[in-house]
Design a protein around this motif. Structure first.
Motif, mmCIF file in Angstrom:
data_model
loop_
_atom_site.group_PDB
_atom_site.id
_atom_site.type_symbol
_atom_site.label_atom_id
_atom_site.label_comp_id
_atom_site.label_asym_id
_atom_site.label_seq_id
_atom_site.Cartn_x
_atom_site.Cartn_y
_atom_site.Cartn_z
ATOM 1 N N ARG A 191 136.866 21.339 43.462
ATOM 2 C CA ARG A 191 136.847 21.116 42.139
ATOM 3 C C ARG A 191 135.615 19.917 41.807
ATOM 4 O O ARG A 191 135.211 19.924 40.647
ATOM 5 N N SER A 192 134.915 19.336 42.995
ATOM 6 C CA SER A 192 133.996 18.336 42.588
ATOM 7 C C SER A 192 132.600 18.705 43.222
ATOM 8 O O SER A 192 131.651 18.098 42.820
ATOM 9 N N LEU A 193 132.637 19.702 43.905
ATOM 10 C CA LEU A 193 131.279 20.340 44.418
ATOM 11 C C LEU A 193 130.917 21.701 44.451
ATOM 12 O O LEU A 193 131.810 22.385 44.198
ATOM 13 N N ASP A 194 129.511 21.748 44.174
ATOM 14 C CA ASP A 194 129.040 23.236 43.853
ATOM 15 C C ASP A 194 129.194 23.822 45.488
ATOM 16 O O ASP A 194 129.266 23.135 46.638
ATOM 17 N N MET A 195 128.978 25.246 45.532
ATOM 18 C CA MET A 195 129.391 26.116 46.633
ATOM 19 C C MET A 195 128.221 25.730 47.677
ATOM 20 O O MET A 195 128.660 25.360 48.969
ATOM 21 N N GLY A 196 127.044 25.148 47.559
ATOM 22 C CA GLY A 196 126.148 24.818 48.649
ATOM 23 C C GLY A 196 126.661 23.504 49.323
ATOM 24 O O GLY A 196 126.624 23.257 50.371
ATOM 25 N N LYS A 197 126.810 22.624 48.430
ATOM 26 C CA LYS A 197 127.380 21.305 48.948
ATOM 27 C C LYS A 197 128.750 21.311 49.651
ATOM 28 O O LYS A 197 128.878 20.549 50.656
ATOM 29 N N LEU A 198 129.628 21.960 49.217
ATOM 30 C CA LEU A 198 131.166 22.284 49.756
ATOM 31 C C LEU A 198 130.723 22.884 51.150
ATOM 32 O O LEU A 198 131.580 22.281 52.100
ATOM 33 N N VAL A 199 129.880 23.981 51.308
ATOM 34 C CA VAL A 199 129.721 24.467 52.671
ATOM 35 C C VAL A 199 129.260 23.317 53.515
ATOM 36 O O VAL A 199 129.823 23.271 54.532
ATOM 37 N N ALA A 200 128.186 22.595 53.189
ATOM 38 C CA ALA A 200 127.598 21.545 54.043
ATOM 39 C C ALA A 200 128.938 20.405 54.244
ATOM 40 O O ALA A 200 128.687 20.095 55.471
ATOM 41 N N VAL A 201 129.668 19.879 53.494
ATOM 42 C CA VAL A 201 130.471 18.921 53.669
ATOM 43 C C VAL A 201 131.546 19.450 54.616
ATOM 44 O O VAL A 201 131.939 18.722 55.703
ATOM 45 N N VAL A 202 132.215 20.601 54.331
ATOM 46 C CA VAL A 202 133.140 21.237 55.104
ATOM 47 C C VAL A 202 132.672 21.497 56.500
ATOM 48 O O VAL A 202 133.590 21.328 57.631
ATOM 49 N N GLU A 203 131.623 22.032 56.581
ATOM 50 C CA GLU A 203 131.086 22.259 58.057
ATOM 51 C C GLU A 203 130.967 20.977 58.688
ATOM 52 O O GLU A 203 131.209 20.807 60.096
ATOM 53 N N GLY A 204 130.476 19.951 58.103
ATOM 54 C CA GLY A 204 130.220 18.782 58.744
ATOM 55 C C GLY A 204 131.769 17.999 59.236
ATOM 56 O O GLY A 204 131.938 17.529 60.310
ATOM 57 N N LEU A 205 132.738 18.261 58.473
ATOM 58 C CA LEU A 205 134.085 17.831 58.613
ATOM 59 C C LEU A 205 134.633 18.453 60.060
ATOM 60 O O LEU A 205 135.188 17.996 60.860
ATOM 61 N N PHE A 206 134.495 19.737 59.835
ATOM 62 C CA PHE A 206 134.747 20.805 60.951
ATOM 63 C C PHE A 206 134.251 20.492 62.190
ATOM 64 O O PHE A 206 134.734 20.380 63.421
ATOM 65 N N SER A 207 132.962 19.954 62.162
ATOM 66 C CA SER A 207 132.150 20.027 63.503
ATOM 67 C C SER A 207 132.536 18.498 64.085
ATOM 68 O O SER A 207 132.553 18.294 65.313
ATOM 69 N N GLU A 208 133.033 17.728 63.148
ATOM 70 C CA GLU A 208 133.656 16.231 63.604
ATOM 71 C C GLU A 208 135.060 16.273 64.140
ATOM 72 O O GLU A 208 135.794 15.290 64.284
ATOM 73 N N GLN A 209 135.605 17.629 64.084
ATOM 74 C CA GLN A 209 136.964 17.901 64.316
ATOM 75 C C GLN A 209 137.937 16.959 63.421
ATOM 76 O O GLN A 209 138.940 16.487 63.645
ATOM 77 N N LYS A 210 137.465 16.836 61.941
ATOM 78 C CA LYS A 210 138.420 16.226 60.948
ATOM 79 C C LYS A 210 138.719 17.556 59.913
ATOM 80 O O LYS A 210 137.987 18.234 59.457
ATOM 81 N N PHE A 211 140.171 17.684 60.288
ATOM 82 C CA PHE A 211 140.847 18.871 59.473
ATOM 83 C C PHE A 211 141.781 18.129 58.620
ATOM 84 O O PHE A 211 142.227 17.176 58.432
ATOM 85 N N PRO A 212 142.306 19.162 57.461
ATOM 86 C CA PRO A 212 143.262 18.523 56.734
ATOM 87 C C PRO A 212 144.653 18.401 57.367
ATOM 88 O O PRO A 212 144.712 18.855 58.545
ATOM 89 N N PRO A 213 145.253 17.395 56.891
ATOM 90 C CA PRO A 213 146.541 16.984 57.549
ATOM 91 C C PRO A 213 147.575 18.067 57.595
ATOM 92 O O PRO A 213 147.663 18.597 56.656
ATOM 93 N N VAL A 214 148.262 18.237 58.552
ATOM 94 C CA VAL A 214 149.102 19.230 58.682
ATOM 95 C C VAL A 214 150.487 18.905 59.219
ATOM 96 O O VAL A 214 151.293 19.518 59.584
ATOM 97 N N ASP A 215 150.915 17.717 59.411
ATOM 98 C CA ASP A 215 151.839 17.073 60.363
ATOM 99 C C ASP A 215 153.162 17.427 59.376
ATOM 100 O O ASP A 215 154.153 17.507 60.023
ATOM 101 N N THR A 216 153.189 17.545 58.253
ATOM 102 C CA THR A 216 154.445 18.022 57.728
ATOM 103 C C THR A 216 154.705 19.462 57.407
ATOM 104 O O THR A 216 155.731 20.113 56.779
ATOM 105 N N LEU A 217 153.862 20.340 57.987
ATOM 106 C CA LEU A 217 153.786 21.792 58.010
ATOM 107 C C LEU A 217 154.610 22.325 58.885
ATOM 108 O O LEU A 217 154.393 21.781 60.223
ATOM 109 N N ALA A 218 155.565 23.209 58.663
ATOM 110 C CA ALA A 218 156.166 23.896 59.906
ATOM 111 C C ALA A 218 155.246 24.593 61.023
ATOM 112 O O ALA A 218 155.451 24.650 62.210
ATOM 113 N N PHE A 219 154.013 25.057 60.454
ATOM 114 C CA PHE A 219 153.103 25.706 61.324
ATOM 115 C C PHE A 219 152.173 24.798 61.924
ATOM 116 O O PHE A 219 151.156 25.135 62.625
#
Length: 261
Positions: A191-219
């Motif tokens: 909602r806040s980033l264009d595609m180029g920035k989105l790709v770069a930001v999420v790639e950086g997060l994944f590289s640092e092993q920073k993932f969305p919280p999943v603690d409440t998920l069954a999977f």
């Protein structure tokens, strides 16, 4: 499947993909039209033919017939479209478990045929008329050790690793996240980033092993395992999906009541 001679009369436009235009033939079949130009398009299309011929008939791979005009493919409902069209609670949990296990079976089979899908996600899985899931879209996939021509979505790409079984498994973790929540990992950033920035930001997060919280998920444990490199084979992923829910016979009983078997 229908003979290609009837396609020009019966088809109707569905979508224009990266490689081919797709038309509906009837309620059960679509045609992925053979590309007439473009080296990349023709190469990716020919790879898809090789993959479908290698995969043959399997309950979790969409059926395919090669014709002069294009690929006649089994028609179904895109899993992502289905998840986005209803509320999170509208799809019974037993059905989601079944789909997770079926998708794991399908991807394990794909890997057993020395194929790397290279674009695993809910957008490349269909739900058939009997409410079972099947993989689609092998255009540009990796086969026999050849480098894929395609790559994963921004929400499923594992940076720093050569595309292979482990990156397919990483993407499968993102697919499970979407299957359970109805949204892709880090969807809120769209909602806040264009595609180029989105790709770069999420790639950086994944590289640092920073993932969305999943603690409440069954999977949760399986998703984290896919993202953190716990698994080397899809058979291991499937095993842990089943273990998450104990005695699966009870789930199958609930599933049968939905009229899907």
């Amino acid at each position: 499947m229908n003979s290609s001679s009837s396609l020009r009369r019966a088809d109707s436009f569905i979508a224009a993909g990266t490689v081919s235009v797709i038309h509906a033939v009837d309620e059960n079949i679509v045609i992925k039209v053979r590309p007439s130009s473009g080296d990349f398009e023709r190469q990716a299309y020919n790879i898809e033919i090789r993959c479908y011929e290698r995969l043959g008939c399997h309950e979790h791979i969409a059926s395919c017939e090669v014709t002069e005009e294009g690929l006649l493919l089994e028609r179904g409902t895109c899993l992502r479209a289905m998840l986005q069209s209803v509320s999170e609670s509208a799809i019974p949990w037993a059905m989601k478990v079944q789909w997770a296990l079926e998708a794991a079976d399908g991807l394990a089979y794909i890997h057993s045929k020395v194929i790397i899908h290279a674009d695993v996600g809910c957008h490349n899985i269909i739900v058939d008329n009997a409410n079972h899931v099947k993989f689609i879209d092998f255009a540009g996939s990796g086969i026999d050790g050849e480098a894929p021509l395609v790559c994963y979505e921004w929400c499923s790409f594992q940076p720093g690793n050569e595309i292979g079984i482990c990156t397919d498994i990483f993407a499968f973790g993102s697919m499970l996240f979407e299957l359970e929540t109805g949204r892709v990992p880090y969807s809120e950033l769209e909602r806040s980033l264009d595609m180029g920035k989105l790709v770069a930001v999420v790639e950086g997060l994944f590289s640092e092993q920073k993932f969305p919280p999943v603690d409440t998920l069954a999977f949760a444990s399986v998703i984290s395992g896919c993202w953190n490199g716990k698994y080397n084979l899809m058979e291991e992923v499937r095993r842990d999906i089943a273990r998450c829910f104990g005695d699966y016979s009870g789930v199958r009983m609930n599933w049968a009541t939905l009229g899907a078997e």
